[in-house]
Design a protein around this motif. Structure first.
Motif, PDB file in Angstrom:
ATOM      1  N   MET A  97       0.835  -1.206   0.000  1.00 44.32           N
ATOM      2  CA  MET A  97       0.000   0.000   0.000  1.00 44.32           C
ATOM      3  C   MET A  97       0.869   1.254   0.000  1.00 44.32           C
ATOM      4  O   MET A  97       0.544   2.245  -0.679  1.00 44.32           O
ATOM      5  N   SER A 103      -2.328   5.103  -0.291  1.00 42.42           N
ATOM      6  CA  SER A 103      -2.854   5.853   0.846  1.00 42.42           C
ATOM      7  C   SER A 103      -2.601   7.335   0.637  1.00 42.42           C
ATOM      8  O   SER A 103      -1.512   7.740   0.222  1.00 42.42           O
ATOM      9  N   GLY A 106      -5.274   8.606   4.506  1.00 43.79           N
ATOM     10  CA  GLY A 106      -4.995   7.494   5.402  1.00 43.79           C
ATOM     11  C   GLY A 106      -6.161   7.020   6.232  1.00 43.79           C
ATOM     12  O   GLY A 106      -6.064   5.993   6.907  1.00 43.79           O
ATOM     13  N   THR A 109      -7.275   3.667   4.973  1.00 44.53           N
ATOM     14  CA  THR A 109      -6.192   2.715   4.713  1.00 44.53           C
ATOM     15  C   THR A 109      -6.212   1.538   5.681  1.00 44.53           C
ATOM     16  O   THR A 109      -5.965   0.390   5.289  1.00 44.53           O
ATOM     17  N   CYS A 140     -12.582   4.222  -0.565  1.00 42.67           N
ATOM     18  CA  CYS A 140     -11.556   5.257  -0.478  1.00 42.67           C
ATOM     19  C   CYS A 140     -12.102   6.514  -1.133  1.00 42.67           C
ATOM     20  O   CYS A 140     -12.549   6.484  -2.282  1.00 42.67           O
ATOM     21  N   ILE A 148      -4.558   1.371  -5.339  1.00 39.20           N
ATOM     22  CA  ILE A 148      -4.939   0.280  -4.437  1.00 39.20           C
ATOM     23  C   ILE A 148      -5.013  -1.037  -5.212  1.00 39.20           C
ATOM     24  O   ILE A 148      -4.584  -2.083  -4.721  1.00 39.20           O
TER      25      ILE A 148
END
Length: 473
Positions: A97, A103, A106, A109, A140, A148
């Motif tokens: 990651m 990220s 975050g 994450t 996200c 990702i």
């Protein structure tokens, strides 16, 4: 007393079993890596891993802690993102990651890290698609998914050598898991050997409320549930079997959607089962949400309710040692109103196993594929002989105050020739049975049109070699 393993520590607590696990983790244990996001199981920021014994092996599943009652952690191993950290280094999941740019702010994450580590712990083949499926409950908002996805592909390549058995030892030795995981199977067995069947809790002398996965209850009224005495039904062996007896399929009420997905019997009877169940929420919710809860919740758009109505299922309600059987279609009296006494508990669901000539299909339209409820959903079971329909069961959701069995439409189809004209006339009958309303998921007229298209889709999907039906397009 609720007892479970939280990361590498034994937890013993008398806090209310109806509070959600997320609050216990953050505010009682100060493990703030697990984030508070939507509190509806919708974003995945609060994802944890839940380890328990299943068919002789320790199985870990991702679940959203914002909807999981603390009592459902009893006797299990709960893993937060802190419990995945290694001394002085990153795990391959964390490293992927970071190096693939997965990220940004975050916040999300940690949920991705937990879900992907849970995938590493699974027995599923290390394929890119399986890796992507593992994070279908994680959202996200700022990074963008391509980075990702690259991280997922990298993780899958690193898992290629993972053995089918002894995977835990391999994952520890290859730094996917911290060293304490190697002792968890032994510790969890020892813990469960000491536990009562369930944590007893009677608040203020009230009779406990039966709760399965709680995936809707804890969205609707989390504060009320925190102060409610709960009878935890999630994962109870007596309510968790799927088997065939006397040509009837029996499904225990505490079976989850994931249990349905991986039941060999159901896979044999419904070859397209993965296509249908992937439309039911997301991986973490399918790991939590129970069949019984879906039925008793009585949502007019409950996916499993619609599925089982089209199988003409029956439900078994139990009070103490007494049982009564009721057609599922008669369980629903009105919006959120059931033919069920308060003291009755849904024990199981059963339906006749579809024969070799039977065809089943489920359709759903929602604004997004995962983590969304239907605008309209519908299912159908059909049998034909010599071009004549000999059996029909049709159901629909989002078009009435209850999960709807279309009795007039089903009866109309029986004895009719399987032609485009029959299907059009059947839709006309169905339009008299449905009563959609305009709401945030669409106008009433749109839902009528949508039902028609999905109703036609049943036939077009199941009878692809019948040219006459192509007139419906």
């Amino acid at each position: 007393m609720i007892r479970f393993l939280l990361n590498d520590r034994l937890i013993e607590t008398q806090e209310p079993s109806g509070q959600v696990l997320l609050d216990f983790i953050r505010y009682s244990r100060h493990l703030t890596g697990t984030k508070t996001g939507c509190r509806e199981g919708d974003c995945g920021a609060c994802t944890v891993l839940v380890g328990d014994w299943h068919e002789g092996r320790l199985r870990y599943q991702s679940m959203t802690s914002c909807l999981m009652p603390l009592g459902n952690a009893h006797g299990k191993h709960i893993v937060t993102v802190e419990g995945l950290n290694l001394p002085n280094t990153l795990s391959p999941v964390q490293q992927a990651m970071v190096e693939e740019g997965g990220s940004q702010c975050g916040f999300c994450t940690v949920g991705f890290i937990v879900s992907l580590t849970g995938y590493a712990l699974s027995t599923k083949p290390a394929t890119y698609q399986n890796g992507i499926t593992a994070i279908d409950g994680n959202i996200c908002r700022c990074t963008g998914y391509k980075s990702i996805e690259r991280a997922v592909a990298r993780i899958c390549r690193e898992l290629a050598e993972r053995p089918a058995d002894q995977a835990m030892d391999w994952l520890v030795s290859h730094r996917f898991l911290p060293p304490y995981f190697a002792q968890i199977p032994e510790r969890l067995l020892a813990l469960q050997a000491q536990l009562p069947v369930e944590p007893a809790e009677h608040l203020n002398g009230h009779v406990p409320v039966p709760v399965g996965g709680g995936t809707d209850l804890f969205v609707q009224r989390p504060e009320v549930m925190r102060q409610t005495a709960i009878q935890h039904l999630f994962g109870k062996p007596a309510l968790n079997s799927i088997h065939l007896a006397d040509d009837l399929v029996h499904i225990g009420a505490s079976c989850t959607a994931d249990d349905l997905l991986h039941a060999p019997l159901l896979s044999q009877l419904f070859p397209r089962l993965p296509d249908y169940l992937k439309l039911v929420s997301s991986t973490p919710i399918r790991n939590m949400g129970t069949v019984g809860g879906n039925l008793i919740n009585a949502s007019p758009i409950g996916d499993l309710s619609i599925w089982l109505l089209a199988l003409d299922a029956q439900v078994v309600l139990r009070t103490g040692t007494e049982r009564r059987t009721l057609p599922l279609r008669k369980l629903y009296r009105g919006y959120k109103t059931l033919d069920k006494a308060p003291e009755e508990v849904l024990e199981s669901i059963m339906f006749k196993a579809p024969g070799a000539s039977a065809k089943f299909h489920f359709e759903k339209v929602s604004k997004r594929t995962h983590l969304d409820i239907a605008s309209v959903n519908t299912a159908m079971l059909l049998e034909t002989s010599g071009g004549i329909i000999t059996l029909a069961h049709v159901s629909a959701g989002g078009v009435a105050p209850v999960p709807l069995y279309l009795s007039l439409t089903s009866a109309f189809l029986v004895g009719k020739a399987l032609t485009a004209d029959t299907i059009r006339k059947a839709n006309e009958v169905a339009q008299t049975e449905i009563t959609p309303i305009s709401d945030v998921r669409g106008a009433a007229m749109y839902k009528r049109l949508l039902f028609r298209q999905l109703f036609y889709a049943h036939f077009l999907t199941l009878f692809t070699n019948q040219p006459d039906l192509h007139q419906l397009v």
